[in-house]
Design a protein around this motif. Structure first.
Motif, PDB file in Angstrom:
ATOM      1  N   ARG A 591      23.849  34.757  13.278  1.00 17.10           N
ATOM      2  CA  ARG A 591      24.720  33.759  12.860  1.00 17.10           C
ATOM      3  C   ARG A 591      24.511  32.617  13.978  1.00 17.10           C
ATOM      4  NH1 ARG A 591      29.257  31.909  14.216  1.00 17.10           N
ATOM      5  NH2 ARG A 591      29.736  33.045  16.037  1.00 17.10           N
ATOM      6  N   LEU A 592      24.403  33.106  15.054  1.00 14.44           N
ATOM      7  CA  LEU A 592      24.307  32.002  16.325  1.00 14.44           C
ATOM      8  C   LEU A 592      23.016  31.354  15.915  1.00 14.44           C
ATOM      9  CD1 LEU A 592      25.268  33.966  19.380  1.00 14.44           C
ATOM     10  CD2 LEU A 592      26.358  31.971  18.335  1.00 14.44           C
ATOM     11  N   ILE A 593      21.835  31.968  15.373  1.00 11.95           N
ATOM     12  CA  ILE A 593      20.644  31.195  15.340  1.00 11.95           C
ATOM     13  C   ILE A 593      20.814  30.197  14.272  1.00 11.95           C
ATOM     14  CG2 ILE A 593      18.178  31.332  14.749  1.00 11.95           C
ATOM     15  CD1 ILE A 593      18.208  34.079  16.345  1.00 11.95           C
ATOM     16  N   LEU A 594      21.448  30.528  13.269  1.00  7.49           N
ATOM     17  CA  LEU A 594      21.486  29.794  11.953  1.00  7.49           C
ATOM     18  C   LEU A 594      22.633  28.471  12.328  1.00  7.49           C
ATOM     19  CD1 LEU A 594      22.124  32.246   9.258  1.00  7.49           C
ATOM     20  CD2 LEU A 594      20.152  30.442   9.361  1.00  7.49           C
ATOM     21  N   GLU A 595      23.465  29.084  13.273  1.00  5.53           N
ATOM     22  CA  GLU A 595      24.317  27.797  13.929  1.00  5.53           C
ATOM     23  C   GLU A 595      23.825  26.806  14.721  1.00  5.53           C
ATOM     24  OE1 GLU A 595      27.685  28.393  16.447  1.00  5.53           O
ATOM     25  OE2 GLU A 595      28.847  28.778  14.551  1.00  5.53           O
ATOM     26  N   GLU A 596      22.990  27.223  15.515  1.00  4.78           N
ATOM     27  CA  GLU A 596      21.951  26.293  16.111  1.00  4.78           C
ATOM     28  C   GLU A 596      21.236  25.645  15.358  1.00  4.78           C
ATOM     29  OE1 GLU A 596      22.217  25.669  18.930  1.00  4.78           O
ATOM     30  OE2 GLU A 596      20.588  24.353  19.455  1.00  4.78           O
ATOM     31  N   PHE A 597      20.661  26.155  14.256  1.00  6.29           N
ATOM     32  CA  PHE A 597      19.630  25.433  13.385  1.00  6.29           C
ATOM     33  C   PHE A 597      20.377  24.237  12.653  1.00  6.29           C
ATOM     34  CE2 PHE A 597      17.478  25.131   9.124  1.00  6.29           C
ATOM     35  CZ  PHE A 597      16.558  24.627   9.813  1.00  6.29           C
ATOM     36  N   GLY A 598      21.770  24.823  12.361  1.00  5.59           N
ATOM     37  CA  GLY A 598      22.538  23.515  11.710  1.00  5.59           C
ATOM     38  C   GLY A 598      22.757  22.432  12.672  1.00  5.59           C
ATOM     39  N   HIS A 599      23.047  22.764  13.942  1.00  3.82           N
ATOM     40  CA  HIS A 599      23.016  21.585  14.804  1.00  3.82           C
ATOM     41  C   HIS A 599      21.797  20.773  14.963  1.00  3.82           C
ATOM     42  CE1 HIS A 599      26.208  24.349  17.092  1.00  3.82           C
ATOM     43  NE2 HIS A 599      26.923  23.362  15.840  1.00  3.82           N
ATOM     44  N   CYS A 600      20.659  21.457  14.777  1.00  5.83           N
ATOM     45  CA  CYS A 600      19.452  20.902  15.008  1.00  5.83           C
ATOM     46  C   CYS A 600      19.492  19.662  13.925  1.00  5.83           C
ATOM     47  CB  CYS A 600      18.169  21.791  14.963  1.00  5.83           C
ATOM     48  SG  CYS A 600      18.323  22.599  16.530  1.00  5.83           S
ATOM     49  N   LEU A 601      19.683  20.351  12.535  1.00  5.99           N
ATOM     50  CA  LEU A 601      19.603  19.588  11.441  1.00  5.99           C
ATOM     51  C   LEU A 601      20.687  18.392  11.447  1.00  5.99           C
ATOM     52  CD1 LEU A 601      19.289  22.044   8.386  1.00  5.99           C
ATOM     53  CD2 LEU A 601      17.681  20.238   9.217  1.00  5.99           C
ATOM     54  N   MET A 602      21.763  18.461  12.129  1.00  6.65           N
ATOM     55  CA  MET A 602      22.576  17.498  11.867  1.00  6.65           C
ATOM     56  C   MET A 602      22.147  16.351  13.028  1.00  6.65           C
ATOM     57  SD  MET A 602      25.014  17.888   9.933  1.00  6.65           S
ATOM     58  CE  MET A 602      26.207  16.676  10.543  1.00  6.65           C
ATOM     59  N   SER A 603      21.602  16.901  14.268  1.00  5.84           N
ATOM     60  CA  SER A 603      21.145  16.042  15.143  1.00  5.84           C
ATOM     61  C   SER A 603      20.068  15.156  14.364  1.00  5.84           C
ATOM     62  CB  SER A 603      20.410  16.830  16.246  1.00  5.84           C
ATOM     63  OG  SER A 603      19.989  16.144  17.236  1.00  5.84           O
ATOM     64  N   ILE A 604      19.063  15.910  13.744  1.00  7.05           N
ATOM     65  CA  ILE A 604      18.082  14.918  13.000  1.00  7.05           C
ATOM     66  C   ILE A 604      18.481  13.876  12.177  1.00  7.05           C
ATOM     67  CG2 ILE A 604      16.008  15.174  11.695  1.00  7.05           C
ATOM     68  CD1 ILE A 604      15.446  17.974  12.659  1.00  7.05           C
ATOM     69  N   ILE A 605      19.625  14.313  11.340  1.00  8.91           N
ATOM     70  CA  ILE A 605      20.079  13.473  10.331  1.00  8.91           C
ATOM     71  C   ILE A 605      20.559  12.306  11.040  1.00  8.91           C
ATOM     72  CG2 ILE A 605      21.883  13.241   8.650  1.00  8.91           C
ATOM     73  CD1 ILE A 605      21.265  16.153   7.783  1.00  8.91           C
TER      74      ILE A 605
END
Length: 620
Positions: A591-605
DNA sequence: GAGTTTGAAACT
DNA sequence: CAGTTTCAAACTC
């Protein structure tokens, strides 16, 4: 090669543009022939000659609106169109056109205008006589008729202009009588003109409507042979010498086809003689359509080799009887014509040959490539050649039959093998002799051998049924071994099958049909899905490569560069390490990894949007 | 892809 | 015309 130059044609009124097109038979050799063409002459032009035109073939086409005269040469059929009406507007266009294309030749006032229009190396002398609304006459130098004379041809509401075209050595010459000094022509041209002009007129007959008349030769003179083709709008006239005519049989004799023998023609008299090879032996054989019951002369040829009869038009149009012949049928030579055979090959085959550039109809025979097996097709199973062509045929795999027996589907369908996997194939033009022999053998055994097996049934029966019926014993007629089942038709009373399950109420058949339908639906769905996917992929690939500096409508994913990916992965790994170090459960780690991945995506966007805004602010 | 089955075509 | 053989496609594994 039209006698009328395209430039002039483009100026002609529409009413003559819808005349029937004349096929042009392609030729494999450069044009070296001279052709005489004559069209729309109300009053036969007096001519003199000592030598009649030999083997000169003239065809005329009559349409409702005009008359097209054509001649046959090595270059094929040439087209003349006359008469035509030139409106005042077109008249002005012509004058303007002429004025704009003035060459070195002398010109005359508009009322009696001579002009040269150069087109594709051809020199076309055009004379217009008269003012807008008056006839336009394109005349030869020897013609002495005056402008008004051409108005006698009909009761047209508008004046009927006429022209006369003489083609010499592949060039077209339109020479006015008025104000056309002979010195405008070269010596050779003048000689050629003179020679052609010296041709004596043959007895003629007027054809066409009351408005449009064309003088064509009558068959009453030995030098003229007229060929009537019932149902055809083509009117064929052949000019031959007396000796040639005598060898071509009697008018009442049956004929197979009309072939123009290749012979040089010497026309003219006196010091000027022109050698005119109308149809060289190495060039295309032209079919002159003629019904078997025609009273016209029998065609002959002095050549001794087998030749393809290559229709320039569909066989049905030229000679309906031809289409009833099985593939590769040899037409018997005309009586007294010597040992000549003609292999009938569908026009499609010729087309394919031409497309493949394998048309080498030389006197030494066919020289098709052994690596290319070309295909031809006659009507089969109710399909026209065009229809059957559009469907891909399975390649055969024959090994022992040489593709010359009905085991071979290609052969049985009247086709040449093409892109097949067969061994020792004889079903091609290279083995035409063997092929013809095999065809004959098959026909001897069964005259219906090449006819469609699936035809219409009796009244009240299924529309399609097998002509012979099947003889299945073990397949229950529910496998493709059964010809009925394969053709997707049910067995009929003429079938001799045992244990047949291929009838309307058969539960096995219904089950099979349902399964087949379901399978077909699945296939269609899969195909549709694949098509959609490939379309989307290609659409994606077709998108222009993202350019950072381009700004504008860039999407966030265009910012996922290698560096960004690496950074993202590092973030994810770091998050994973952190989770492990804290001894989090597996699910929590994920869950934490996926959450981090979401953060990364948001950051990219977010970065993408920021970059876009920045770019817009600096007008990049 | 190899081997088998099948029925039309070819042959006797 | 019937029986047999040949053949290539269809089918199965």
């Amino acid at each position: 090669m039209d006698v009328v130059s395209p430039e002039l044609n483009s100026l002609l009124p529409d009413e003559i543009m819808d005349t029937e097109a004349i096929e042009v038979v392609p030729h494999s050799q450069p044009v070296s022939a001279m052709v005489q063409s004559e069209a729309s002459v109300d009053t036969p032009v007096p001519m003199e000659t000592d030598t009649p035109a030999e083997n000169l073939k003239v065809s005329t086409t009559k349409t409702t609106d005009s008359v097209t005269a054509t001649t046959v040469s090595t270059s094929g059929l040439q087209k003349l169109q006359a008469p035509f009406t030139i409106s005042p507007a077109n008249h002005q266009i012509i004058l303007n056109k002429v004025a704009s294309s003035q060459a070195t030749e002398a010109t005359k006032p508009a009322e009696t205008l001579q002009q040269v229009i150069k087109q594709d190396g051809q020199k076309l002398l055009v004379t217009t006589i008269g003012k807008p609304g008056q006839p336009i006459v394109l005349q030869l130098p020897h013609m002495t008729s005056k402008p008004g004379a051409s108005q006698t041809s009909g009761d047209l509401k508008s004046p009927v202009p006429h022209f006369k075209v003489l083609t010499i050595g592949g060039r077209s010459e339109l020479k006015p009588v008025v104000g056309s000094p002979a010195n405008q022509l070269t010596t050779v041209q003048a000689q050629q003109l003179k020679a052609v002009q010296n041709i004596k007129p043959v007895p003629s007959v007027t054809v066409g409507s009351s408005q449009f008349k064309t003088i064509i030769p009558l068959a009453t003179q030995p030098t003229v042979q007229q060929i009537q083709v019932p149902g055809s709008r083509f009117h064929y006239v052949r000019l031959v010498t007396a000796t040639t005519a005598s060898s071509t049989g009697q008018p009442s004799a049956p004929s197979t086809s009309s072939i123009q023998t290749a012979k040089p023609v010497v026309v003219g008299t006196g010091p000027v003689r022109m050698s005119v090879p109308i149809v060289p032996a190495q060039t295309v054989k032209q079919v002159a359509p003629k019904p078997l019951t025609s009273s016209a002369q029998v065609l002959t040829t002095t050549q001794t080799q087998q030749r393809l009869i290559m229709p320039a038009t569909p066989l049905q149009q030229i000679q309906p009887n031809f289409t009833n012949l099985p593939p590769g049928t040899v037409l018997a030579p005309a009586p007294g014509s010597g040992n000549v055979g003609y292999a009938v090959v569908p026009a499609q085959y010729v087309t394919q040959l031409q497309q493949s550039q394998f048309v080498t109809l030389s006197s030494s025979g066919f020289t098709t490539s052994s690596s290319v097996q070309t295909q031809a097709r006659l009507p089969l199973n109710g399909l026209t050649p065009a229809e059957s062509t559009s469907r891909q045929r399975k390649p055969c795999n024959c090994t022992k039959s040489q593709c010359l027996k009905l085991y071979c589907d290609c052969f049985a369908n009247g086709e040449f093998c093409n892109n097949c996997n067969c061994n020792n194939c004889f079903n091609n033009l290279e083995h035409e002799t063997e092929r013809l022999k095999a065809i004959k053998t098959c026909l001897d055994r069964n005259p219906e051998a090449f006819k469609p097996k699936i035809g219409k049934g009796k009244e009240g029966e299924s529309e399609r049924r097998h002509s012979k019926g099947c003889n299945c014993k073990r397949s229950g007629c529910l496998k493709n071994y059964c010809e009925c089942y394969e053709a997707k038709i049910m067995c009929s009373s003429i079938c001799k099958c045992i244990g047949c399950k291929n009838f309307e109420e058969s539960p096995e058949r219904k089950t099979l049909m349902h399964l087949a339908d379901a399978a077909e639906v699945r296939v269609q769905q899969q195909t549709a899905a694949k098509t959609k996917l490939s379309s989307q992929i290609s659409d994606l690939l077709m998108r222009p490569t993202p350019v950072i500096s381009s700004g504008g409508g860039r999407m966030p994913y265009t910012f996922v560069t290698k560096e960004v990916l690496e950074a993202t992965c590092e973030c994810l790994l770091e998050q994973a390490k952190k989770a492990e170090q804290t001894h989090q459960p597996q699910a929590e780690v994920e869950r934490l990894i996926l959450e981090e991945f979401g953060h990364c995506l948001m950051s990219i966007i977010s970065s993408a949007g920021k970059a876009k805004a920045d770019c817009a602010s600096i007008n990049c």
